[in-house]
Design a protein around this motif. Structure first.
Motif, short mmCIF file in Angstrom:
data_model
loop_
_atom_site.label_atom_id
_atom_site.label_comp_id
_atom_site.label_asym_id
_atom_site.label_seq_id
_atom_site.Cartn_x
_atom_site.Cartn_y
_atom_site.Cartn_z
N ASP A 59 -46.89 96.31 -52.17
CA ASP A 59 -46.74 96.33 -50.75
C ASP A 59 -47.05 97.29 -49.77
N ILE A 60 -47.23 98.56 -50.68
CA ILE A 60 -47.90 99.57 -50.10
C ILE A 60 -49.31 100.00 -50.16
N HIS A 61 -49.93 100.19 -48.98
CA HIS A 61 -51.43 100.25 -49.13
C HIS A 61 -51.81 101.53 -48.59
N ILE A 62 -52.53 102.18 -49.66
CA ILE A 62 -53.12 103.70 -49.37
C ILE A 62 -54.45 103.72 -49.21
N THR A 63 -55.17 104.47 -48.25
CA THR A 63 -56.57 104.58 -48.27
C THR A 63 -56.79 106.15 -48.29
N VAL A 64 -57.94 106.62 -48.97
CA VAL A 64 -58.28 108.04 -49.12
C VAL A 64 -59.52 108.20 -48.75
N ALA A 65 -59.91 108.97 -47.93
CA ALA A 65 -61.22 109.25 -47.35
C ALA A 65 -61.44 110.86 -47.16
N GLY A 66 -62.62 111.32 -47.49
CA GLY A 66 -63.07 112.73 -46.93
C GLY A 66 -63.27 113.01 -45.54
N GLY A 67 -64.57 113.87 -45.36
CA GLY A 67 -64.99 114.16 -44.11
C GLY A 67 -64.92 115.68 -44.03
N GLY A 68 -64.08 116.43 -44.63
CA GLY A 68 -63.92 117.87 -44.51
C GLY A 68 -62.58 118.19 -43.71
#
Length: 276
Positions: A59-68
């Motif tokens: 039920d927890i949704h986590i996204t991980v992205a970069g970009g600096g």
């Protein structure tokens, strides 16, 4: 007596298991989303933590992205993500503009890297600075096999670039021929594919695909960084807009937990304790 010893041993195992599971237990019964972006050195730690959390609570949704680091500051400041990661301390104007709170959680070294086919064993900061300034353009000038040096650097706003600039090449003007890549992972891939390359990455990204020569006589390992024997280091930060709450706070607390600290160290970084 034997039964008593077995019972005691079982109790110890169960207690240890409970202690290990405790940090993840805090996510049970929670719901929500958590978006994370910014510094790319952080990604392996963030992704592993996210995977474990979502495994115990879908039920927890986590996204991980970069970009600096610059992207991390801008996106968390504008409310586009809940955590913006940086590989450098926040600047005073960033804190004031966005009302940011900062959480240093790991120490990372930044290392010059070469392709494994390059046999040069040691460089000085002065030599590296001359390479990035375009004053040294051929590997034979550094004692290597003759051939053009292909220089790779990071984008504006990169925390890795800022540390590399401050502690290695100083205020040199980069040569126009510098190839710009946008993450530690992209840098590692570029150097791994180019036998004439020179670049730099967080030490946690070093593996068999790239090689770190000695720099000013120092060997680039996290162990040396922890002991002060390697000095091109920086802290890694999680940053939030205002005091974190809900799932965001639980995530940050998890990174500081014993299990989170192990994730940090398993990915090649030195964990830090949460500042009070």
């Amino acid at each position: 007596m034997k039964k008593i010893l077995m019972a005691a041993a079982l109790a110890a195992v169960l207690a240890a298991s409970a202690a290990f599971a405790a940090p993840l237990d805090s996510f049970k019964g929670q719901k929500g989303k958590l978006d994370i972006a910014g510094g790319t050195a952080h990604i392996p730690v963030m992704q592993e933590a996210a995977k474990r959390i979502m495994a115990v609570n879908p039920d927890i949704h986590i996204t991980v992205a970069g970009g600096g680091s610059g992207v991390g500051v801008k996106q968390v400041g504008e409310g586009l993500v809940e955590i913006g990661n940086t590989g450098r301390p926040l600047k005073k104007d960033e804190i004031e503009k966005y009302g940011l709170k900062t959480f240093p959680f790991a120490i990372d070294g930044v290392a010059v890297v070469l392709n494994p086919a390059n046999k040069i064993k040691e460089l000085t900061s002065a030599q590296v600075a001359d390479v990035y300034a375009g004053k040294i353009t051929d590997w034979k000038e550094l004692g290597g096999e003759p051939g053009q040096i292909d220089v790779y650097g990071r984008e504006d706003g990169s925390g890795t670039r800022e540390v590399f600039t401050d502690k290695v090449i100083k205020d040199v003007t980069l040569a126009p021929s510098t190839n710009v890549v946008n993450s530690n992972g992209a840098m590692k891939t570029a150097v791994a594919k180019d036998k004439r390359a020179i670049g730099y990455v967080g030490i946690g990204y070093i593996d068999k695909s790239v090689r770190a020569p000695k720099l000013d006589g120092m060997t680039a390992t996290q162990k040396n960084a922890a002991k002060g024997k390697y000095t091109v280091v920086r802290d890694l930060f999680m940053n939030t807009k205002g005091e974190p709450a809900g799932v965001t706070k639980l995530f940050i607390d998890y990174i500081y937990s014993p299990e989170g600290a192990k994730i940090v160290s398993d990915n090649g970084y030195i964990p830090l304790k949460k500042k009070k």
